[in-house]
Design an enzyme around this catalytic site. Structure first.
Site, mmCIF file in Angstrom:
data_model
loop_
_atom_site.group_PDB
_atom_site.id
_atom_site.type_symbol
_atom_site.label_atom_id
_atom_site.label_comp_id
_atom_site.label_asym_id
_atom_site.label_seq_id
_atom_site.Cartn_x
_atom_site.Cartn_y
_atom_site.Cartn_z
ATOM 1 N N ASP A 19 0.817 -1.212 0.000
ATOM 2 C CA ASP A 19 0.000 0.000 0.000
ATOM 3 C C ASP A 19 0.851 1.263 0.000
ATOM 4 O OD1 ASP A 19 0.986 -0.369 2.558
ATOM 5 O OD2 ASP A 19 -0.958 -0.642 3.504
ATOM 6 N N ASP B 228 -7.529 -2.291 14.244
ATOM 7 C CA ASP B 228 -8.909 -2.530 13.806
ATOM 8 C C ASP B 228 -9.018 -3.791 12.927
ATOM 9 O OD1 ASP B 228 -7.634 -1.705 11.504
ATOM 10 O OD2 ASP B 228 -8.986 -0.037 11.076
ATOM 11 N N GLU C 35 -9.576 -1.726 5.377
ATOM 12 C CA GLU C 35 -10.199 -1.352 6.641
ATOM 13 C C GLU C 35 -11.511 -2.117 6.851
ATOM 14 O OE1 GLU C 35 -8.472 0.232 8.633
ATOM 15 O OE2 GLU C 35 -7.755 2.177 7.979
#
Ligand code: PGA
Length: 236
Positions: A67, A136, A143
């Site tokens: 990323d 998370d 995400e």
């Protein structure tokens, strides 16, 4: 899934380097899927030491990174290209032309994503993909969401990710709000996956990811159905 719990970050890093190093020895022109973040730094330090002492040769290795932030070019010291250059590529005998990080500067990020996935296919796919995990449950910058996204794509970063990453920036306002990330398909298509987690604060999300329901609300949980995952974790 093989889970190795270590007593120290140093041991985690050494074992991770054993696995990535074995891949480089077995297939000198392998495709390494690489990750940024604080967790793999010890792995990269070990790989550098093994290259310097002649144990590992990166001259034919290709790499693809997971990323990149949107809006930062490779000379920005917070970009993931800069991170990879300074933490690994500048210190081993890899050909920089063979190292790939998605561009967060592309005018058309959807097209950049398609080209990135096509490039991975042309390289022959990823032999081993190194992953960290966010608090998370994100891997790469995938995400929590109500669905898994397959291709490389643009994402809005979760507030918890922005907060966690603010430590690297002058202020939280400087953290980019979006990124481009390899999607779940490219990650899951890697032949082997090496998931690294370090720190007491990662234990709760790791338990959810490894033993909880498979759900896009915990993106790393999808790894439960990958046939060749090694987890190396240290919760001290
Ligand atoms: P960290 O980040 O290695 O800095 O904890 C992991 C991640 O957010 O993927």
């Amino acid at each position: 899934m093989k889970i190795i719990e270590t007593n120290s970050y140093e041991e985690l890093s050494r074992i991770a380097a054993d696995l990535v190093g074995a891949q480089v020895i077995l297939k000198p022109d392998c495709v390494l899927g690489l990750a940024t973040g604080s967790t793999p730094i010890g792995l990269y330090d070990n790989l550098i030491a093994r290259c310097k002492d002649g144990t590992l040769d990166f001259s034919a290795v290709r790499s693809v990174n997971l990323d990149e932030y949107c809006g930062l070019d490779g000379s920005n010291d917070q970009s993931y290209r800069y991170f990879m250059d300074t933490h690994l590529f500048n210190h081993v005998n890899i050909d920089k032309e063979n190292t790939h990080v998605p561009s967060g500067l592309a005018a058309d990020l959807a097209a950049e994503g398609e080209q990135y996935d096509a490039m991975i296919r042309e390289l022959g796919g990823i032999d081993i993909q190194v992953l960290g995990i966010g608090l998370d449950g994100h891997i790469g910058f995938n995400e929590p969401d109500d669905h898994f996204t397959g291709p490389t794509h643009e994402v809005e970063l979760d507030p918890s990710t922005i907060e966690a990453n603010a430590r690297f920036f002058a202020s939280i306002d400087d953290v980019p709000r979006s990124a481009i990330t390899m999607g779940m398909a490219s990650i899951m298509q890697a032949r082997k996956i090496l998931l690294l987690a370090s720190g007491a604060n990662k234990k709760e999300i790791m338990d959810k990811a490894l033993f909880g329901p498979i759900t896009p609300q915990v993106p790393a949980s999808l790894l439960q159905i990958h046939p060749d995952v090694t987890v190396i974790c240290c919760y001290k």
